[in-house]
Design an enzyme around this catalytic site. Structure first.
Site, short mmCIF file in Angstrom:
data_model
loop_
_atom_site.label_atom_id
_atom_site.label_comp_id
_atom_site.label_asym_id
_atom_site.label_seq_id
_atom_site.Cartn_x
_atom_site.Cartn_y
_atom_site.Cartn_z
N ASN A 1 73.64 6.43 -83.07
CA ASN A 1 74.12 5.11 -82.67
C ASN A 1 73.16 4.35 -81.78
OD1 ASN A 1 74.44 6.25 -80.10
ND2 ASN A 1 76.60 6.68 -80.42
N GLU B 1 75.31 11.81 -73.36
CA GLU B 1 75.24 10.52 -74.05
C GLU B 1 73.84 9.94 -73.90
OE1 GLU B 1 77.41 9.06 -75.93
OE2 GLU B 1 79.06 10.48 -75.62
#
Length: 389
Positions: free
Chosen positions: A276, A166
């Site tokens: 994102n 991530e």
């Protein structure tokens, strides 16, 4: 008469001396042969053997010389084979997967068959902790276990590997993590064990020649994680005013069945590969999936230079190359009307195919490979400072 006798006696002494020398040479050579040394030949031992001596040896010991030479050759050949076989022998490296990343399991016996990495044993049995050469920790799964991990006694040479895919925006800070980890495995190029979200691999005979899929959509976007504060959200809201976008996912209330994903993706000329969050080297499957399926990614993420380290510069479109979302929309419309220009985005398909990484599995196997090649001491002094700075 006396001089003749002396002359004959002298010749006799000379001949006797020559015979003694020859006999000595024969005896020495014969002794070496019977001890299993290298067979005596004029080519190999010119300092010991003469043609005359070899004739005698060949008469008396030809069979023995041949026998010794054959045995030595066999022994030497076997020794060479043993050494060569030893090169392929790889001692086993054990990598313990502390928790399955996001609970997703993968094949523990895949390192050699998929990645060509020999001698790896992957395990999820925490009872094997003392035997493991390395332990892989997916940090999103251990953030609540850190106090107990700090109490674990581990072998001095065991490597603890910090693993995460991530971006820093969606990764937890691990309190008191200084000096806890020895290695990192991540999408970042400065990670110890680098595992990107995907790669371009040289094409092989097993790969099908590329054929352009049929297209009936100009621009597509699949998104579920919608956040008004994301950079991509603001860009998209302005962009869609100037061009039609086929939206899919939870946000658009238009879910795609996993079985239909490939069909939908390949039917789009362009796909909005919008990340994102914006971080250095954070380039995800949003880029590699459309590339695999014959669609051009339009990227929003780190600078173009980061992308060009992974994929050809003419295989994608970067939003930063346009002053406004409207300019980008106009460019995509122009490409829609020029098939030749559009197909140039796939020139790389003559030489490469796009592959996505297998989350967790690839990390564990490359951790094993890293440990085999690197035996030196290592420690991450402050993993939070490295990743979040």
């Amino acid at each position: 008469m006396r001089s003749t006798t002396l002359s004959g006696h002298f010749r006799h002494l000379v001949i006797t001396g020559i015979l003694v020398i020859c006999f000595t040479a024969i005896f020495y050579t014969y002794y070496k042969l019977t001890m299993g040394w290298m067979p005596c030949t004029e080519e190999l031992r010119p300092d010991v053997c003469t043609k005359a001596c070899l004739k005698v040896l060949n008469v008396e010991n030809n069979t023995q010389i041949f026998t010794h030479g054959t045995e030595n050759t066999k022994k030497a050949t076997q020794a060479i084979k043993t050494v060569e076989a030893g090169k392929d022998h790889v001692s086993e490296i054990v990598v313990l997967i502390w928790y399955w990343p996001f609970g997703e399991h993968f094949d523990l016996n895949s390192c050699e068959s998929i990645y060509g990495i020999k001698g790896c044993r992957l395990t999820d049995d925490q009872g094997q902790l003392d035997k493991a050469h390395a332990v892989m920790f997916h940090i999103r799964d251990i953030r609540g276990d850190l106090p107990s991990l700090l109490k674990i006694s581990r072998p001095p040479r065991q490597k603890w590997v910090w693993m995460d895919m991530e971006s820093p925006t969606y990764s937890p800070h691990l309190i008191r993590a200084a000096d806890l980890f020895n290695l990192t495995s991540n999408y970042r190029r400065d990670s110890d064990i680098w595992v990107p979200y995907g790669r371009l691999i040289e094409i092989s005979d097993k790969d099908e020649p590329f054929q352009m899929p049929q297209k009936d959509k100009l621009v597509c976007w699949i998104v579920s994680h919608w956040n008004v504060n994301h950079k991509r959200t603001g860009f998209f809201n302005e962009f869609r005013k100037h061009i039609n976008v086929e939206g899919y996912g939870k946000h658009f209330n238009r879910l795609i069945d996993p079985q239909d994903y490939n069909k939908v993706m390949s039917s789009c000329k362009f796909y909005l590969s919008f990340e994102n969050s914006i971080h250095k080297y954070y380039i995800t499957e949003k880029v590699f999936n459309p590339m695999k399926l014959g669609t051009v990614p339009v990227v929003l993420g780190p600078p173009r230079e980061n992308y060009e380290e992974l994929i050809p510069k003419d295989s994608f479109i970067h939003v930063d190359d346009f002053k406004t979302p409207q300019k980008l929309a106009e460019h995509l419309k122009a490409l829609d009307q020029n098939q030749e220009m559009y197909e140039r985005f796939f020139s790389w398909r003559k030489d490469y195919v796009a592959k996505s990484s297998v989350f967790g599995q690839e990390h564990a196997c490359y951790i094993c490979d890293h440990l085999r090649k690197h035996k030196s001491f290592s420690i991450v002094k402050d993993v939070n400072k490295w990743y979040f700075s």
